[in-house]
Design an enzyme around this catalytic site. Structure first.
Site, PDB file in Angstrom:
ATOM      1  N   ASP A  64      -8.148  -4.842  14.206  1.00  0.00           N
ATOM      2  CA  ASP A  64      -7.353  -3.506  13.742  1.00  0.00           C
ATOM      3  C   ASP A  64      -6.403  -2.730  12.772  1.00  0.00           C
ATOM      4  OD1 ASP A  64      -6.655  -1.002  14.590  1.00  0.00           O
ATOM      5  OD2 ASP A  64      -4.673  -1.225  15.476  1.00  0.00           O
ATOM      6  N   GLU A 101       0.470  -8.219  11.596  1.00  0.00           N
ATOM      7  CA  GLU A 101       0.833  -7.164  10.144  1.00  0.00           C
ATOM      8  C   GLU A 101       1.357  -7.966   9.318  1.00  0.00           C
ATOM      9  OE1 GLU A 101      -0.205  -4.091  10.485  1.00  0.00           O
ATOM     10  OE2 GLU A 101       0.510  -4.311   8.450  1.00  0.00           O
ATOM     11  N   GLN A 139       0.664  -1.275   0.286  1.00  0.00           N
ATOM     12  CA  GLN A 139      -0.111  -0.520  -0.045  1.00  0.00           C
ATOM     13  C   GLN A 139       0.991   1.151  -0.010  1.00  0.00           C
ATOM     14  OE1 GLN A 139      -2.076  -0.927   3.864  1.00  0.00           O
ATOM     15  NE2 GLN A 139       0.001  -1.110   4.618  1.00  0.00           N
ATOM     16  N   PRO A 198      -5.692  -4.477   1.472  1.00  0.00           N
ATOM     17  CA  PRO A 198      -5.259  -5.688   2.369  1.00  0.00           C
ATOM     18  C   PRO A 198      -6.109  -5.863   3.316  1.00  0.00           C
ATOM     19  CG  PRO A 198      -3.490  -3.816   2.467  1.00  0.00           C
ATOM     20  CD  PRO A 198      -4.534  -3.042   1.675  1.00  0.00           C
ATOM     21  N   ASP A 237       0.782   0.058  13.284  1.00  0.00           N
ATOM     22  CA  ASP A 237       1.466   1.132  14.824  1.00  0.00           C
ATOM     23  C   ASP A 237       2.189   0.990  15.924  1.00  0.00           C
ATOM     24  OD1 ASP A 237      -1.047   1.916  16.019  1.00  0.00           O
ATOM     25  OD2 ASP A 237      -2.187   2.481  14.210  1.00  0.00           O
ATOM     26  N   HIS A 239      -7.502   3.880  20.672  1.00  0.00           N
ATOM     27  CA  HIS A 239      -7.185   2.312  20.782  1.00  0.00           C
ATOM     28  C   HIS A 239      -8.080   2.020  21.760  1.00  0.00           C
ATOM     29  CE1 HIS A 239      -3.447   3.312  17.926  1.00  0.00           C
ATOM     30  NE2 HIS A 239      -4.186   2.492  17.283  1.00  0.00           N
ATOM     31  N   GLY A 255      -3.127 -11.357   7.629  1.00  0.00           N
ATOM     32  CA  GLY A 255      -3.744 -12.283   9.600  1.00  0.00           C
ATOM     33  C   GLY A 255      -5.109 -13.089   8.834  1.00  0.00           C
TER      34      GLY A 255
END
Ligand code: SPD
Length: 287
Positions: A162, A111, A36, A169, A91, A67, A144
């Site tokens: 998350d 991730e 991306q 993606p 992140d 979060h 994932g």
């Protein structure tokens, strides 16, 4: 995102269905990873921030709106906290909030984009904070969707998704096969949590996501709050479980561990946020 501002006084905008959501600031990094477009910016209002494919993901001085609300309803209510799984979250903000819970033994983050982790560690270090060096955190650069498909039955106490919006993606993080696997890999007494988009800017996706999760899990409810930098500023997270709507009843011992340092989340906020279902969404969900 249309243009690339280079001075501190330019506007960096996410464009969504004829509306733009922007911050005044400058671009620090703009590159294409394997997966991306990744943009790091510095804004006057919210500090450094991250966009993926031109969509706002997070910013230093606003990330807690998102979060805390994704993590604590799940982490304060799951029966056990031995093994936790985060899908996405590169992140580091979700991992940081999770690891404030002392009861966690092992936290796996999956991730897909290594560059998101690397650039977040470099430009947004407060997001992950101490999580990056916490021995309980295992970072897996992996897909994932494949990870949950291959995971053993009943292997996690909490599964947190998350991800980004359902394009690129993250598209496969919103479908039946993925949610079914998330349920399958949850232990008894476990809790599933996912960001479930805006009831205004992504209305249909939001409704369909909640409906789908409700068809798969015995119990599921959306929670509503605000993330001012996201489209419409009005956001949702959805929680699900199999034995009871346990995500609505946080254990007080766990609340005590985290609530004093929270900016937004508290049991009282959570109670109201589960009740704050907009009338038009409630009608749709009961059809
Ligand atoms: N429209 C933005 C949705 C983004 C959700 N994930 C954000 C990542 C923050 N850790």
């Amino acid at each position: 995102m249309a243009s690339l501002p280079t001075t501190f006084n330019d506007w960096i905008d996410e464009y969504h269905e004829g509306v733009r959501y922007g911050l005044n600031g400058k671009v620090l990094i703009d590159e294409n990873s394997r997966h991306q477009r990744i943009t790091l910016i510095e804004s006057k209002r919210y500090g450094k921030g991250l966009l993926l494919d031109g969509r706002w993901m997070t910013a230093e001085h606003q990330e807690r709106h998102y979060h805390e609300c994704l993590v604590h309803p799940a982490l304060c209510s799951a029966k056990h906290l031995n093994h936790i799984l985060i899908i996405g979250g590169g992140d580091g903000g979700t991992a940081r909030e999770c690891l404030r819970h002392k009861g966690i033994e092992h936290l796996a983050m999956v991730e897909i984009d290594k560059r998101v982790v690397e650039l977040s560690q470099k430009y947004l270090p407060s997001l992950g904070g101490d999580a990056w060096s916490d021995p309980r955190l295992q970072i897996n650069i992996n897909d994932g969707i494949t990870w949950v498909a291959n995971a053993a039955d009943a292997s996690y106490d909490v599964v947190i998704v998350d991800g980004s919006d359902p394009t690129g993606p993250a598209k496969g993080l919103f479908n039946q096969a993925f949610f079914k696997n998330c349920k399958r890999i949850l232990r008894p007494g476990g809790v599933f949590a996912t960001q479930s988009e805006s009831p205004e800017a992504f209305r249909q996706i939001h409704i369909e996501t909640v409906q789908l999760i409700r068809r798969i899990f015995e119990f599921a409810d959306p929670l509503y709050g605000s993330v001012p930098m996201y489209p419409s500023g009005w956001w949702s997270w959805t929680f699900a479980s199999t034995d009871s709507p346990r995500y609505k009843s946080p254990f007080s011992q766990r609340v005590q561990q985290v609530s004093n340092q929270c900016e937004i989340w508290s049991p009282r906020w959570q109670q109201g946020a589960f009740e704050a279902i907009p009338a038009f969404i409630e009608r749709e969900l009961h059809k």
